[in-house]
Scaffold this active site. Structure first.
Site, PDB file in Angstrom:
ATOM      1  N   GLY A   9      41.300  33.412 125.521  1.00  0.00           N
ATOM      2  CA  GLY A   9      41.543  33.776 126.822  1.00  0.00           C
ATOM      3  C   GLY A   9      41.088  36.053 125.845  1.00  0.00           C
ATOM      4  N   ARG A  66      51.581  28.507 113.905  1.00  0.00           N
ATOM      5  CA  ARG A  66      52.463  28.619 114.806  1.00  0.00           C
ATOM      6  C   ARG A  66      51.828  28.005 116.208  1.00  0.00           C
ATOM      7  NH1 ARG A  66      54.447  34.408 116.533  1.00  0.00           N
ATOM      8  NH2 ARG A  66      53.478  33.423 118.456  1.00  0.00           N
ATOM      9  N   ASN A 123      41.980  23.692 115.970  1.00  0.00           N
ATOM     10  CA  ASN A 123      42.269  25.123 115.261  1.00  0.00           C
ATOM     11  C   ASN A 123      41.881  24.594 113.669  1.00  0.00           C
ATOM     12  OD1 ASN A 123      42.768  27.119 116.725  1.00  0.00           O
ATOM     13  ND2 ASN A 123      44.907  26.900 116.426  1.00  0.00           N
TER      14      ASN A 123
END
Length: 284
Positions: free
Chosen positions: A24, A136, A142
């Site tokens: 993003g 988080r 990831n």
């Protein structure tokens, strides 16, 4: 619709190879570093996203990764700077292997491989927590694989210090998602963030306050996913939209795993890690 990638910056001492991925707020490119000669991944902040806040977040991510880079299962950062066109970038380890997301979508992992990966990632997460850092956003996408096939935890872009009181804007709340659904008539995992399937219930509060147990939930959900070949709260043949998943996560309605070779003791450990009440989870 996927946006076009930005133009790779000209970086002294590095030769551009190809695009690796887009997010993003940034693009990641493959470069060849000239001295020492090696392939590296270069994460570059998008021009239109260069604001004081995004620049600070980008710098914070580089600093967090540098602080944790000595760990064998956390992606290493080598360098950070600002390109001649004004875009901040940092140079990090290039992980040539497939991510856990790519692996589980091809086929569920054998139990031994999932256990080995889980133990190594647990070490990485515990190291981050000991340094006062929450990831988080632990999820299969990831977790990359380096040249030796070892997992490498990456993307600390929304990591926070353990002493932070709350999270602002890091995860879309359930209320915001419902409002969007009321307006558009539909929601999608892509529109609200693909981390929802691995997020703990507390992250859907209006003012989420995560702690180490929130990362533990996401880690357990990630290992469950690579074993089951599907996210823990996904139900085949039923609605699996964002609100469906959030409802099941909040109720703790984990979908039974359709494998007979996974030990019950491992299932129990992962279920405890994904307990809806964080007091019922493990604490590292």
């Amino acid at each position: 619709m996927r946006r076009p990638a930005s133009t790779p910056p000209v970086l002294p001492g590095y030769e551009y190879s190809r695009l690796l991925g887009s997010g993003g707020f940034s693009d990641v490119f493959l470069y060849e570093q000239q001295l020492p000669r090696r392939a590296v991944a270069v994460k570059v902040l998008l021009t239109e996203e260069i604001t004081p806040a995004t620049r600070a977040a980008f710098v914070a991510e580089a600093n967090v990764m540098a602080q944790l880079s000595a760990h064998p299962y956390i992606a290493t950062i080598f360098h950070a700077d600002v390109a001649s066109d004004g875009r901040p970038y940092f140079v990090m380890e290039y992980c040539s292997g497939p991510s856990l997301a790519e692996q589980y979508k091809r086929a569920p992992l054998p139990v031994a491989d999932a256990l080995r990966t889980g133990i190594r990632l647990s070490s990485a997460v515990a190291t981050a927590h000991a340094a006062g850092i929450l990831h988080r956003d632990i999820k299969p996408g990831n977790v990359l694989a380096n040249d030796y096939g070892w997992p490498a935890l990456t993307d600390f872009g929304i990591a926070s210090a353990l002493e932070d009181d709350a999270v602002s804007g890091a995860t879309t709340t359930a209320a915001a998602i419902r409002a969007a659904e009321d307006t558009t008539g539909a929601t999608s995992g892509q529109s609200v963030g693909m981390s929802v399937p691995w997020s703990p219930p507390e992250m859907f509060d209006d003012d989420p306050v995560p702690d180490v147990r929130s990362d533990i939930f996401s880690l357990a959900a990630t290992i469950w996913t690579v074993l089951a070949g599907a996210t823990p709260f996904e139900v085949r043949g039923r609605g699996n939209g964002t609100l469906d998943l959030i409802g099941r996560i909040e109720r703790g309605a984990i979908t039974p795993m359709d494998r007979t070779d996974v030990p019950r003791s491992l299932i129990a450990v992962l279920q405890k890690g994904m307990a809806s009440r964080r007091d019922d989870r493990f604490v590292d």
